[in-house]
Design an enzyme around this catalytic site. Structure first.
Site, PDB file in Angstrom:
ATOM      1  N   ASN A   1       0.864  -1.178   0.000  1.00  0.00           N
ATOM      2  CA  ASN A   1       0.000   0.000   0.000  1.00  0.00           C
ATOM      3  C   ASN A   1       0.903   1.231   0.000  1.00  0.00           C
ATOM      4  O   ASN A   1       2.101   1.132   0.265  1.00  0.00           O
ATOM      5  CB  ASN A   1      -1.003  -0.011   1.161  1.00  0.00           C
ATOM      6  CG  ASN A   1      -0.347   0.070   2.516  1.00  0.00           C
ATOM      7  OD1 ASN A   1       0.512   0.911   2.757  1.00  0.00           O
ATOM      8  ND2 ASN A   1      -0.759  -0.798   3.424  1.00  0.00           N
TER       9      ASN A   1
ATOM     10  N   ASP B   1       0.539  -7.999   1.412  1.00  0.00           N
ATOM     11  CA  ASP B   1       1.432  -7.037   2.069  1.00  0.00           C
ATOM     12  C   ASP B   1       1.681  -7.430   3.529  1.00  0.00           C
ATOM     13  O   ASP B   1       2.827  -7.521   3.978  1.00  0.00           O
ATOM     14  CB  ASP B   1       0.809  -5.640   1.976  1.00  0.00           C
ATOM     15  CG  ASP B   1       1.765  -4.513   2.313  1.00  0.00           C
ATOM     16  OD1 ASP B   1       2.995  -4.713   2.254  1.00  0.00           O
ATOM     17  OD2 ASP B   1       1.271  -3.417   2.608  1.00  0.00           O
TER      18      ASP B   1
END
Length: 172
Positions: A23, A33
């Site tokens: 992000n 992530d």
């Protein structure tokens, strides 16, 4: 360049580089992530913080590299995919840039094998079929004397089936 398809966990893939669907804050998050940050350890986050302190947030479509920490890869290439907003032309271009810029960065690092997740198809809601088409096209069209293998790592059966169909069409 060989293209391989695997259904599994990208944090377990032995490749020179794995790609993180990051992000823009670079501080970890959910999905791929979060999994990469958890499995890779604090070294990845520390390097992301240094990069953020130098340049600010990472823009959509850009790519940067950190160590892989505790992961079986040498590098993590972080790229920020687009959040789907219905603007197919804009979102498609940004997603294509994620793959293109990750491949260019990998090549500059001398990477021979790189593994990609299904960028933007989770909480960013990018349509999976379109995302798969963009990913496979970008990889197919990327010419390299250094990269030997690209691995698409699908987390779910739906993406795996989409990629299997798209890759069969490329090799036929």
């Amino acid at each position: 360049m060989k293209i391989e398809l695997i259904k599994g966990d990208i944090t377990k893939i032995e490749a020179d580089a794995i790609v993180n669907a990051a992000n823009s804050s670079l501080l970890g998050g959910g999905g791929v992530d979060g999994a990469i940050h958890r499995a890779g350890g604090k070294q990845i986050l520390e390097e992301c913080i240094q990069i953020r302190n130098q340049q600010g947030k990472c823009n959509t479509g850009e790519a940067f590299v950190t160590t892989a920490g505790n992961l079986p890869a040498k590098y993590v290439i972080h790229t920020v995919g687009p959040v789907w907003d219905g603007d197919e032309e804009k979102c498609s271009k940004l997603l294509a840039n994620c793959y293109k810029n990750s491949l260019i960065l990998a090549e500059s690092l001398g990477v021979k094998t790189i593994a990609f997740p299904n960028i933007s198809t989770g909480v960013y809601r990018f349509p999976k079929e379109l995302a798969g088409k963009i990913a496979t096209e970008e990889v197919k069209n990327f010419k390299s004397e250094i990269l030997e293998e690209v691995i698409f790592v699908c987390f779910d059966e739906e993406n795996e089936e989409i990629y299997r169909t798209l890759l069969k069409n490329i090799t036929d």
